[in-house]
Design an enzyme around this catalytic site. Sequence first.
Site, short mmCIF file in Angstrom:
data_model
loop_
_atom_site.label_atom_id
_atom_site.label_comp_id
_atom_site.label_asym_id
_atom_site.label_seq_id
_atom_site.Cartn_x
_atom_site.Cartn_y
_atom_site.Cartn_z
N SER A 37 11.47 -1.07 -51.73
CA SER A 37 11.29 0.21 -51.04
C SER A 37 10.97 1.40 -51.95
O SER A 37 10.53 2.44 -51.47
CB SER A 37 12.52 0.53 -50.18
OG SER A 37 12.50 -0.25 -49.00
N SER A 79 10.02 1.30 -47.92
CA SER A 79 10.50 2.32 -47.02
C SER A 79 10.45 3.74 -47.58
O SER A 79 10.54 4.67 -46.80
CB SER A 79 11.93 1.99 -46.61
OG SER A 79 12.82 2.11 -47.68
N LYS A 87 14.49 10.81 -50.49
CA LYS A 87 14.32 9.95 -49.31
C LYS A 87 15.27 10.38 -48.21
O LYS A 87 16.39 10.83 -48.48
CB LYS A 87 14.63 8.50 -49.74
CG LYS A 87 14.43 7.45 -48.67
CD LYS A 87 14.74 6.05 -49.22
CE LYS A 87 14.42 4.96 -48.19
NZ LYS A 87 14.63 3.61 -48.75
#
Lengths: 539, 539
Positions: free
Chosen positions: B234, B210, B135
């Site tokens: 997320s 996310s 990420k």
Amino acid sequence: MTMLRDWQQRCARKRAARDDLIPKSWLVPELMKSQSSNLLEVPTTCGVLTEQEIRITTDYDAVGIVAAIRDTTFTAEEVTTAFCKRAAIAQQLTNCLTEIFFDEAIECARSLDKQRKANPEKQLGPFHGLPISLKDSFKLKGKDATIGLVCFVGAPAEENSALVDLLQSLGAVLYCKTNVPQTMMTADSENNIFGRTLNPNNIRLTAGGSTGGEGALIVLRGSILGVGTDVAGSIRIPSSCNGIYGFKPTSDIVPYSGQQNDVVDGIVGIPPSAGPMATSIRSCQFFMETIMKARPSVFDCSVTKVPWLDLKPPRVENLRIGVIADDTLHTPTPPLHRALREAVQKLVAAGVTIVPIQLTDVQSNMHLIWDLFSIDGSAHLRSLLDSTKEPLVESVRRIGLTTTPGKSIEEYFQINHARSISSKKFNGMWKEYSLDAMLCLPAPHTATPFDDWTVITYTSLFNLFDCPAVIIPVGKVEDIDLLDEAARYGENDQRVYDLYSGPELYRDTPTTLQLIGQRHEDEKLAGVSVTVDGILNGR
Amino acid sequence: MTMLRDWQQRCARKRAARDDLIPKSWLVPELMKSQSSNLLEVPTTCGVLTEQEIRITTDYDAVGIVAAIRDTTFTAEEVTTAFCKRAAIAQQLTNCLTEIFFDEAIECARSLDKQRKANPEKQLGPFHGLPISLKDSFKLKGKDATIGLVCFVGAPAEENSALVDLLQSLGAVLYCKTNVPQTMMTADSENNIFGRTLNPNNIRLTAGGSTGGEGALIVLRGSILGVGTDVAGSIRIPSSCNGIYGFKPTSDIVPYSGQQNDVVDGIVGIPPSAGPMATSIRSCQFFMETIMKARPSVFDCSVTKVPWLDLKPPRVENLRIGVIADDTLHTPTPPLHRALREAVQKLVAAGVTIVPIQLTDVQSNMHLIWDLFSIDGSAHLRSLLDSTKEPLVESVRRIGLTTTPGKSIEEYFQINHARSISSKKFNGMWKEYSLDAMLCLPAPHTATPFDDWTVITYTSLFNLFDCPAVIIPVGKVEDIDLLDEAARYGENDQRVYDLYSGPELYRDTPTTLQLIGQRHEDEKLAGVSVTVDGILNGR
């Protein structure tokens, strides 16, 4: 005739009710209470205990007594009765107890004996029949937990603290709770309800705090295993003052939920922890092992699930211990300076590798600690005190906690951030020097005169970093611990250093050391402590 | 000609620089990018990958590829090159990447191959040669970590996140970072710098957030193991949207320190955690085992030292799973309602004991969660946004986080206290029902149209309680998932329920389930998940 104020009347009634719980036949002759500044021999000489009761309370530690009950040397009832009696003696000598429930305890022990007889095949609980004393902050349903605040007198707990349920499920016998300072934030266990707990090694000096009642009770062997709590040194300072073993675990290893508290619910400052105080290091280890193996998170969901792994402690010749000579702010006084020096000599002789290390940023870390203790400006505490108009006791007045302003949420974030940077730096030392433990003093001095203990650097830093830490007694103040003039760090250091006035006033005062472990490595610290205690105390 | 504003120019340059890092020979013909709403077959049909590269990226999960490198079926360089190429394809199809460093990755893999050749006896790292995607919030020295905020463009990290150092020490090959929403607080991975990541199962629907870039990348097999973070869902929401496995650990089990962040340092709200996203459940388990055995606390001193114990998972016939039918606020839409029903049938048929359980206090817990997300009134976030004058993207505007007022420290304490009471109540269910896991949906719906995902109840509650949770894909929306009108909980429920417009728009959209474990029992949850996945997916 003076009229007593409301709060004074409440305190007087509470004290009288406590005193009434000691049977007449257990009373110690007045004469024996004041014959010397050292009261350690009184329990065995005052005539209250039988020969067997003296043996039970003197010759065993917690591990030993559990074994002796298990092998039927003694019944749980005999053991409990003996400790109730000796605790009653300790109470009369040092004023160490708050709540007394001897009758219930003896009844509980009797019932444990019966259950065992009825089901001889059933496995005994690991604490079967073991009397355990508790700091006053633990709640037992139906009993007060005043923690030295008048507002809590006559407000019995509605439920047990999590650890109380856990201990009882393991077969422990609870029989008394022990005295603390008003606010639980000083090293003098004095409050308006019960008064001051004395140090039985030397009644002119403080018994320490906040778990001071346990300290006095255990060194007199009115208990061989008690549970305290520690957020700045509250297990370690009284262990040090009284010369017993005290183990402050990493936070959230031993169930802490359901404490009586004088801070607002939900406050997040320094993480406190509950832990054992005992007459031997192996009893502390036994307590930690037993609790950590007993699925404590079932009793308290905030417990961190670090298991006990039955690790082998490192061999002596592989042990690497970092030695912290001082806190960079306060010079060790002669008795403790000697204690540390002698310990290092013994460790080196045993083959341990010693690595001198130095704390950094101590001043700024102490600011963080103080900020974290005063996050809410002690607003809640002040409202508790104000509700009964009780005055501050001297030691509380001196530390000034109740007059420190609170913090905004933005300041709180900054404090948190600074703390994590500081923790990272401290934690780096373990890796940098490949250490198994760190050795330092618990304070620059032994027990001090009343209300004079203000230095918490040596203990509270390891609350800030949330490391487990254990107190190991190593000796007493000796005639050779002569005054010198070695204070190195300025005026404030000199003032603290001058508390030590030479061996005369400090006669029989214990000297102790502190061993620090890594966060969550409570089992390893317990193992290393057994080894180090063996080297230092020739066991 | 329109003049671009400052922030627009910065974004355009950043995007162009990223795009330039894809070699010409890896470009996918434009035609193939838009031939269908389902892009899952494009990587293997677009002609960019060799036969061997298709095999490497299609036929193995993370556990398999590590074994194949180990047994010399493939070199690390071959594997890394194949995943770099497939990631480049995924990027062109879904806009899932932020930072690309394929050259460095291939160089790193080559060096791992060389080291191995030079020292054939030396034990390989557990991740030797395994490409792992990250990420965007993970920091790598010298690379941006913009997390979708223009102010962080061109501000390369000065040091690695703790997990980056740990992964590299274990032999992992890092090769790209993946897209997130502006603010990382929505379920649409769209921001002004890189634009929106598409869902390759169905490009009309959100890829989730996310960690949305990982979701799209992994389901296209541009990665078989990535690392996300999760503070409200997320990891789990994009795993659910894309139909991959995603494991949100208990906080502080996997190193989280050194993330790029858009909240103020030292803030304490819901504890976030980092965890794996992968093409198989055993890859998630492998990641957790490897990290937890690798002394992660040495890399990040805030890691809780819960060890991996090589536990045996409970036998199927002893498994007790609590089933949570819904969140008491949002009715599951037909495809997920069916998915859960079928799962329960399969579990029962396999001999698992199913215990229906119900969440309580969901509304008030959601208030707590929202309060904890807006503790500082998003002041820091707003200042970051304001510094470049970039506008909010639609999904961020909709959630209204940046306009929620902050809390005072007294309010924060109250929130904390309420949270601990609520956690205690939730935790009581594990004991009350003797559960090994809880099964529920990840949301009332599958991936939704853009900017419509607002329900985080099903995921964020388990952040509030800090339980590990894993997403298991079980199927796709089917023609039988016809519209009904079953919304049970009022107007807001109806609005959310109506997002599902029937199978037509939702063709090929994955259906997934969520399995919850107890706090700190990440190892057990991983084991139970392998068993449950075997039952549900016939493995």
